[in-house]
Design a protein around this motif. Sequence first.
Motif, PDB file in Angstrom:
ATOM      1  N   ILE A   1      72.713 101.279   7.842  1.00  9.16           N
ATOM      2  CA  ILE A   1      71.469 100.543   8.059  1.00  9.16           C
ATOM      3  C   ILE A   1      70.846 100.231   6.705  1.00  9.16           C
ATOM      4  N   GLU A   2      70.442  98.962   6.519  1.00  3.85           N
ATOM      5  CA  GLU A   2      69.788  98.549   5.276  1.00  3.85           C
ATOM      6  C   GLU A   2      68.348  98.177   5.601  1.00  3.85           C
ATOM      7  N   VAL A   3      67.421  98.824   4.908  1.00  6.70           N
ATOM      8  CA  VAL A   3      66.002  98.611   5.164  1.00  6.70           C
ATOM      9  C   VAL A   3      65.250  98.367   3.861  1.00  6.70           C
ATOM     10  N   VAL A   4      64.001  97.937   4.029  1.00  2.00           N
ATOM     11  CA  VAL A   4      63.087  97.761   2.906  1.00  2.00           C
ATOM     12  C   VAL A   4      61.852  98.610   3.166  1.00  2.00           C
ATOM     13  N   ALA A   5      61.220  99.063   2.081  1.00  2.00           N
ATOM     14  CA  ALA A   5      60.008  99.871   2.196  1.00  2.00           C
ATOM     15  C   ALA A   5      58.975  99.360   1.202  1.00  2.00           C
ATOM     16  N   ALA A   6      57.724  99.289   1.661  1.00  2.00           N
ATOM     17  CA  ALA A   6      56.621  98.821   0.818  1.00  2.00           C
ATOM     18  C   ALA A   6      55.827 100.012   0.310  1.00  2.00           C
TER      19      ALA A   6
ATOM     20  N   MET B   1      67.865 102.041   1.371  1.00  2.00           N
ATOM     21  CA  MET B   1      66.457 101.640   1.440  1.00  2.00           C
ATOM     22  C   MET B   1      66.006 101.104   0.084  1.00  2.00           C
ATOM     23  N   HIS B   2      65.629  99.821   0.077  1.00  2.00           N
ATOM     24  CA  HIS B   2      65.103  99.157  -1.121  1.00  2.00           C
ATOM     25  C   HIS B   2      63.584  99.295  -1.103  1.00  2.00           C
ATOM     26  N   SER B   3      63.013  99.919  -2.118  1.00  2.00           N
ATOM     27  CA  SER B   3      61.575 100.180  -2.163  1.00  2.00           C
ATOM     28  C   SER B   3      60.925  99.352  -3.267  1.00  2.00           C
ATOM     29  N   TYR B   4      59.829  98.685  -2.899  1.00  2.00           N
ATOM     30  CA  TYR B   4      59.127  97.796  -3.820  1.00  2.00           C
ATOM     31  C   TYR B   4      57.656  98.177  -3.924  1.00  2.00           C
ATOM     32  N   LEU B   5      57.103  98.033  -5.116  1.00  2.00           N
ATOM     33  CA  LEU B   5      55.668  98.200  -5.313  1.00  2.00           C
ATOM     34  C   LEU B   5      54.987  96.941  -4.794  1.00  2.00           C
ATOM     35  N   CYS B   6      53.950  97.110  -3.971  1.00  2.00           N
ATOM     36  CA  CYS B   6      53.288  95.981  -3.321  1.00  2.00           C
ATOM     37  C   CYS B   6      51.772  96.137  -3.379  1.00  2.00           C
ATOM     38  N   THR B   7      51.083  95.020  -3.189  1.00  2.00           N
ATOM     39  CA  THR B   7      49.628  95.042  -3.050  1.00  2.00           C
ATOM     40  C   THR B   7      49.248  94.176  -1.859  1.00  2.00           C
ATOM     41  N   VAL B   8      48.093  94.475  -1.278  1.00  2.00           N
ATOM     42  CA  VAL B   8      47.588  93.691  -0.153  1.00  2.00           C
ATOM     43  C   VAL B   8      47.007  92.380  -0.681  1.00  2.00           C
ATOM     44  N   MET B   9      47.424  91.273  -0.078  1.00  2.00           N
ATOM     45  CA  MET B   9      46.869  89.960  -0.429  1.00  2.00           C
ATOM     46  C   MET B   9      45.730  89.589   0.513  1.00  2.00           C
ATOM     47  N   SER B  10      45.949  89.804   1.813  1.00  2.00           N
ATOM     48  CA  SER B  10      44.897  89.499   2.786  1.00  2.00           C
ATOM     49  C   SER B  10      45.151  90.271   4.072  1.00  2.00           C
TER      50      SER B  10
END
Length: 137
Positions: A7-12, A83-92
């Motif tokens: 299983i390949e997933v992404v995480a914020a 699991m690919h994990s990325y640094l994110c910020t809320v836009m709206s």
Amino acid sequence: MDKRKYIEVVAAIICDGDRIFATQRGYGEWKDWWEFPGGKMEPGETPEVALCREIREELATRISVGERLTTVEYDYPKFHLTMHSYLCTVMSGELTLLEHEGAKWLGLGELDSMRWLPADELVIERLKARAVEGETR
């Protein structure tokens, strides 16, 4: 031959200043454990597109996807997870729980107080190492 599912997933890793957003699973054998929000990639999606879609579906929020923090490989009993994990910020939008049963904003020092899914623990190790690297520069 390994018959286990892959299983390949992404995480914020949703950040607000020094705080990080954590979500609590509301279903399945890992119910009540904590994780970073995200989900499975669909065929043809880039990790960034998958993350934006998943966060819209799970939290009714638009995010900006920043740098990739890490990619974790973890063998759960019934499947292998990438699991690919990325640094994110809320836009709206407000972070509205549509699939999780709980959520918290946590400081880096508070992350160890939660019961994380095993793959997410590896992401936390990378977050801590990154903070130390930042302090030593």
